[in-house]
Enzyme design. Structure first.
Site, mmCIF file in Angstrom:
data_model
loop_
_atom_site.group_PDB
_atom_site.id
_atom_site.type_symbol
_atom_site.label_atom_id
_atom_site.label_comp_id
_atom_site.label_asym_id
_atom_site.label_seq_id
_atom_site.Cartn_x
_atom_site.Cartn_y
_atom_site.Cartn_z
ATOM 1 N N GLU A 119 0.823 -1.209 0.000
ATOM 2 C CA GLU A 119 0.000 0.000 0.000
ATOM 3 C C GLU A 119 0.856 1.258 0.000
ATOM 4 O OE1 GLU A 119 -3.023 0.141 -0.615
ATOM 5 O OE2 GLU A 119 -3.457 -1.977 -0.455
ATOM 6 N N HIS B 183 1.889 2.135 -3.437
ATOM 7 C CA HIS B 183 0.908 2.866 -4.246
ATOM 8 C C HIS B 183 0.987 4.371 -3.981
ATOM 9 C CE1 HIS B 183 -1.091 -0.315 -6.336
ATOM 10 N NE2 HIS B 183 -1.533 -0.919 -5.247
#
Length: 287
Positions: free
Chosen positions: A132, A135
């Protein structure tokens, strides 16, 4: 929960929107929007500001674990040392829901669901969070929120009779939220986030084989009771089995591969030892 995120949220970043004021975007951005310019300026600061407003709304409408909750204590222990990564400042909380999910926002907010923490150990959890973070660092979350904003806001901006757009209505913001949640990162973006996760684990001295193991868990879920749902959710993402194989190949190439054994998972808060006081006995002296 007002918005329910179900299964494998770690494969994409999802943002929810409520009552957000559009003035948080720069005047230049809004001026371009009012003219219906498709290539309008949307900076990292714009994306972060909009994401911050959205995550505040989500936190207000989801069961957030208190600092004294076992889930929060565990996440702080596991992830607390990584509040900055590649120049990005991160903040993190746990949503006390049983869905298996985690997501990141353009402002560096990371939200992990209790359901995910129930099935993954510390290293596997770090592998997912590392994905995550990837990203965010790779600007995928910024690009996703930009795409959602352009898709929904420009529809009305292009047909605006006033030529000026000062604010967005709640309805428009709701459309942006729906578009954002429905968005998917590209396979290339997912692969790059996977690589970031592996390198994050390696750089920080964690067991890189947890990356493969985390994807094996997702693979097993896709073959279980939720298989039809998982197939639909993952239609625009690399296969979990392939992603696990790729992580294994990296570890093998680096001479680090071994079969990963999941460690104990404990989301309970430590029990404080009870303190007992012994009353002093006094005896009266005889006169």
């Amino acid at each position: 929960m007002k918005k329910k995120f179900i299964l494998v949220g770690m494969l994409f970043a999802a943002l929810g929107f409520g009552k957000i004021e559009a003035q948080i975007l720069s005047d230049k951005s809004m001026g371009a929007l009012s003219k219906g310019v498709s290539g309008f300026t949307f900076s990292d600061a714009d994306a972060a500001a909009l994401a911050k407003k959205s995550i505040d709304e989500m936190d207000a409408n989801n069961p957030v674990a208190k600092p004294t909750d076992g889930y929060s204590i565990r996440l702080d222990r596991v992830f607390g040392k990584h509040t900055t990564s590649e120049g990005v400042t991160l903040n993190y909380k746990v949503y006390l829901v049983k869905d298996i999910n985690a997501f990141a926002c353009a402002d560096g907010s990371v939200r992990v669901f209790a359901g995910l923490m129930d099935i993954m150990d510390d290293n596997q959890l770090l592998a997912v969070i590392g994905h995550e973070i990837g990203h965010v660092v790779n600007h995928d979350t910024r690009d996703a929120i930009k795409a959602a904003y352009k898709k929904e806001a420009l529809m009305d901006a292009a047909s605006s009779q006033s030529g000026k757009m000062e604010t967005l209505t709640n309805s428009q913001l709701g459309q942006i939220g729906s578009a954002m949640i429905d968005s998917k990162h590209s396979r290339k973006q997912e692969s790059e986030a996977d690589a970031f996760s592996y390198n994050f684990m390696k750089k920080n001295g964690y067991d890189v084989n947890a990356v493969e193991s985390a994807f094996r868990i997702l693979q097993n879920l896709s073959e279980g009771a939720e298989s039809s749902f998982m197939t639909k959710m993952m239609s625009s993402h690399p296969d979990s089995g392939k992603r696990a194989d790729d992580a294994k190949k990296k570890a093998t190439k680096d001479g680090l591969y071994h079969a990963y054994v999941q460690q104990k998972i404990d989301n309970t808060a430590p029990v404080k030892a009870k303190t007992t006081t012994t009353a002093k006995k006094t005896t009266a002296k005889k006169k």
